[in-house]
Design an enzyme around this catalytic site. Structure first.
Site, short mmCIF file in Angstrom:
data_model
loop_
_atom_site.label_atom_id
_atom_site.label_comp_id
_atom_site.label_asym_id
_atom_site.label_seq_id
_atom_site.Cartn_x
_atom_site.Cartn_y
_atom_site.Cartn_z
N LYS A 22 -0.20 -7.76 15.73
CA LYS A 22 1.25 -7.78 14.98
C LYS A 22 1.95 -6.62 15.86
O LYS A 22 3.13 -6.82 16.17
CB LYS A 22 1.49 -7.75 13.66
CG LYS A 22 2.70 -7.49 13.17
CD LYS A 22 2.55 -7.12 11.66
CE LYS A 22 2.20 -5.66 11.55
NZ LYS A 22 3.35 -4.75 11.02
N ASN A 23 1.34 -5.55 15.68
CA ASN A 23 2.19 -4.31 16.13
C ASN A 23 2.51 -4.10 17.75
O ASN A 23 3.17 -3.42 18.23
CB ASN A 23 1.61 -2.97 15.58
CG ASN A 23 1.92 -2.93 14.07
OD1 ASN A 23 2.54 -3.48 13.53
ND2 ASN A 23 1.20 -1.93 13.43
N CYS A 116 11.56 2.20 3.38
CA CYS A 116 10.45 1.34 2.76
C CYS A 116 9.52 1.80 1.99
O CYS A 116 9.46 2.98 1.78
CB CYS A 116 9.81 0.36 4.03
SG CYS A 116 8.51 1.32 4.84
N ARG A 121 10.87 6.84 6.64
CA ARG A 121 11.05 6.24 8.00
C ARG A 121 12.46 6.18 8.73
O ARG A 121 12.71 5.19 9.05
CB ARG A 121 10.37 4.81 7.98
CG ARG A 121 8.94 4.99 7.38
CD ARG A 121 8.37 3.58 7.30
NE ARG A 121 7.91 3.12 8.42
CZ ARG A 121 7.37 1.74 8.82
NH1 ARG A 121 7.29 1.13 7.66
NH2 ARG A 121 6.92 1.56 10.10
N ASP A 306 -2.89 3.18 9.55
CA ASP A 306 -2.97 1.60 9.06
C ASP A 306 -4.45 1.02 8.48
O ASP A 306 -4.43 -0.05 8.47
CB ASP A 306 -2.66 0.64 10.38
CG ASP A 306 -0.98 0.85 10.63
OD1 ASP A 306 -0.30 1.43 9.57
OD2 ASP A 306 -0.44 0.27 11.51
N ARG A 398 2.92 -10.77 6.26
CA ARG A 398 3.38 -10.38 7.21
C ARG A 398 2.50 -9.87 8.55
O ARG A 398 3.05 -9.84 9.59
CB ARG A 398 4.21 -8.85 6.65
CG ARG A 398 5.26 -9.25 5.73
CD ARG A 398 5.83 -7.98 5.39
NE ARG A 398 6.65 -7.38 6.56
CZ ARG A 398 7.18 -6.27 6.67
NH1 ARG A 398 7.78 -5.83 5.34
NH2 ARG A 398 7.87 -5.81 7.66
C1 EPZ Z 1 4.42 1.90 13.78
O1 EPZ Z 1 5.57 2.23 12.52
C2 EPZ Z 1 3.64 0.49 13.06
N1 EPZ Z 1 4.63 -0.40 13.08
C3 EPZ Z 1 3.26 0.71 11.66
O2 EPZ Z 1 2.52 -0.17 11.17
C4 EPZ Z 1 2.10 2.04 11.74
O3 EPZ Z 1 1.75 2.57 10.38
C5 EPZ Z 1 3.11 3.41 12.58
O4 EPZ Z 1 3.54 2.95 13.51
C6 EPZ Z 1 2.23 4.79 12.65
O5 EPZ Z 1 0.76 4.22 13.41
C7 EPZ Z 1 4.83 -1.20 14.16
O6 EPZ Z 1 4.19 -0.97 15.19
C8 EPZ Z 1 5.76 -2.43 13.99
P1 EPZ Z 1 6.37 5.85 13.73
P2 EPZ Z 1 6.66 3.23 13.23
O7 EPZ Z 1 7.57 5.91 14.51
O8 EPZ Z 1 6.78 2.85 14.75
C9 EPZ Z 1 8.50 9.47 11.34
C10 EPZ Z 1 1.60 -1.47 9.51
O9 EPZ Z 1 1.04 -1.60 8.39
N2 EPZ Z 1 9.56 9.19 12.22
O10 EPZ Z 1 5.10 6.13 14.53
O11 EPZ Z 1 7.87 3.10 12.37
C11 EPZ Z 1 8.24 8.19 10.49
O12 EPZ Z 1 8.92 8.37 9.21
C12 EPZ Z 1 2.54 -0.74 9.68
O13 EPZ Z 1 1.36 -2.36 10.61
C13 EPZ Z 1 10.85 9.90 12.09
O14 EPZ Z 1 10.70 11.10 11.28
O15 EPZ Z 1 5.85 4.54 13.05
C14 EPZ Z 1 6.58 8.55 10.26
O16 EPZ Z 1 6.50 9.64 9.27
C15 EPZ Z 1 3.44 0.12 8.99
N3 EPZ Z 1 11.67 9.87 12.72
C16 EPZ Z 1 6.17 9.12 11.50
O17 EPZ Z 1 7.31 9.46 12.11
C17 EPZ Z 1 11.85 8.84 13.95
O18 EPZ Z 1 12.81 8.35 14.44
C18 EPZ Z 1 5.54 8.18 12.36
O19 EPZ Z 1 6.43 6.94 12.51
C19 EPZ Z 1 10.54 7.88 13.93
C20 EPZ Z 1 9.44 8.26 12.97
#
Ligand code: EPZ
Length: 420
Positions: A22-23, A116, A121, A306, A398
């Protein structure tokens, strides 16, 4: 709302075919916007999130078909660069259309995703990175308005934290920029590698693959290609966790053991026998009760957030005690109170959870709160005595393709109860 009715106690045994990730597929779909030539993506899992993104891309005027596991995209009919709140609010990954729209059309209006269940996020890193490439960004009335005069300009992007979505978005923006972009502190998740591989097939010039520094030499245009989505390492780990918690033996096929060393190490530490082939992994718990294991979630190649909930569920029936630290998201322990309703002994303090394993969980009514939390409740129910009803399973739809059929084939007693 649909629910699962699960009767616990069956030992899982057999083989399960793993779907495309999915990701990975979500950024790959967004990347199709970067060219006006046709793109074919195969090994696409049939999931709610995939359908949401297809709807969003179709709403841009793109011609897109989805049959079997194949999506065919023709963006030559794209008419607008607008991603509305109604779709973005249902799936945060929608923000991934920002980079490609901006890079190819010089403008985009994309709704801010909002928070969320697992944390606030924000997308500040995505926006900061686009600005480093010369984009003008304004956030107004819940929408990101991004524009650039002519092409984006290659530049230096340094992320404050490792962000998977941020890395993907800026990669897709930089491939069509004028000049060289260096992305530092880039995420190294296998889904990033899959995106880089597809972009390079389309004619992009990206080096530094699998490292935290990606260098992109912008090109003027990209072309069509065919690409198969990488295997879902989280789905793989989830089914192996189902085997571990029931004391069973499960082989996951069409997957890749190299994508998930940190998780496999933890299963071995639990006392499981883990065997790997080129494209399969088998876990045999040998009928034993697993040993509780401590871990800390971190960006790839460390232990993935995850998989945290699923291993927490296995720990709940483990021998001894363990500490689990969640360092990626600030609110990703919502499965804990639900597991405790089933008899687990877990104490949460800040980002740490201390689990003292119990011999048996008991079935109870529980509520799913997010995708991975849902799976942890399902496997806890499979190992519990008696019946469990898991409510709000729309979360699971999802991200887990055909979960009921797959678990039933392994011997689980699980049924979907249709709600109104
Ligand atoms: C991806 O989310 C995945 N989703 C998530 O999968 C996964 O948990 C996550 O990466 C971490 O591995 C998809 O790929 C669609 P991040 P993403 O940006 O990209 C902070 C699942 O269950 N951050 O790596 O949104 C954020 O809040 C899920 O399949 C900022 O502060 O995650 C988090 O604490 C849910 N500012 C951390 O960084 C930003 O602009 C990592 O988030 C971006 C992120």
């Amino acid at each position: 709302m649909d629910k699962f009715l699960i009767r616990g106690g069956n030992v899982l045994n057999g083989s399960v075919r793993i779907s495309g990730a999915k990701n990975a597929v979500l950024p790959l779909l967004a990347a199709t916007i970067l060219t006006d030539e046709p793109i074919t993506i195969t090994n696409v899992p049939n999931l709610k999130d995939v359908n949401t993104l297809i709807k969003l891309i179709a709403g841009l005027g793109v011609t897109i078909s989805y049959e079997g596991d194949t999506v065919k995209v023709d963006t030559s009919t794209l008419q607008n660069q607008f991603a509305p709140y109604e779709l973005v609010k249902t799936m945060r990954a929608s923000i991934l259309v920002l980079g490609p729209l901006l890079a190819r059309y010089g403008q985009a209006k994309v709704s801010l995703p909002g928070g969320c269940a697992i944390g606030s996020r924000p997308v500040d890193q995505h926006l900061k990175a686009m600005e480093a490439l010369g984009a003008e960004i304004e956030v107004e009335a819940g929408y990101v308005h991004a524009k650039v005069n002519g092409r984006l300009k290659g530049g230096e992007v340094v992320f404050d934290m490792v962000t998977v979505g941020g890395t993907e978005n800026i990669l897709m923006a930089a491939v069509l920029a004028d000049g060289i972009t260096t992305i530092r502190n880039a995420a190294r998740e296998p889904e990033i590698t899959d995106l880089v591989n597809m972009l390079n097939k389309m004619g992009a010039k990206i080096t530094g693959i699998d490292t935290d520094t990606l260098v992109v030499t912008g090109v003027e245009q990209l072309h069509g290609c065919e690409h198969a989505v990488v295997a879902d390492r989280i789905e793989t780990g989830s089914y192996l966790a189902a085997a571990a918690i029931t004391g069973g033996k499960v082989r996951t096929t069409h997957t890749d053991p190299d994508l998930m060393e940190a998780v496999l190490d933890k299963f071995e530490e639990m006392g499981a026998e883990v065997t790997r082939g080129d494209d399969w992994i088998e876990l045999d718990m040998l009928g034993k009760r697993p040993k509780a294991v401590s871990f800390r979630t971190l960006p790839h190649p460390e232990f993935p957030t995850d998989m945290q909930a699923q291993l927490m569920a296995v720990n709940a029936i483990g021998r001894g005690f363990a500490t689990v630290s969640e360092t990626i998201f600030e609110n990703r322990f919502m499965h804990v109170p639900e597991l405790c309703r089933m008899g687990a002994n877990i104490q949460v303090e800040g980002n740490d959870a201390v689990i003292t394993g119990v011999e048996k969980l008991q079935g109870a009514p529980v509520m799913a709160t997010d995708l991975r939390a849902s799976f942890s409740l399902v496997i806890a129910a499979l190992a519990a005595e008696g019946e469990t009803v898991v409510d709000r399973i729309y979360h699971i739809d999802r991200g887990y393709e055909n979960i009921v059929t797959k678990l039933q084939a392994l011997g689980a007693d699980i049924q979907r109860i249709k709600g109104e």
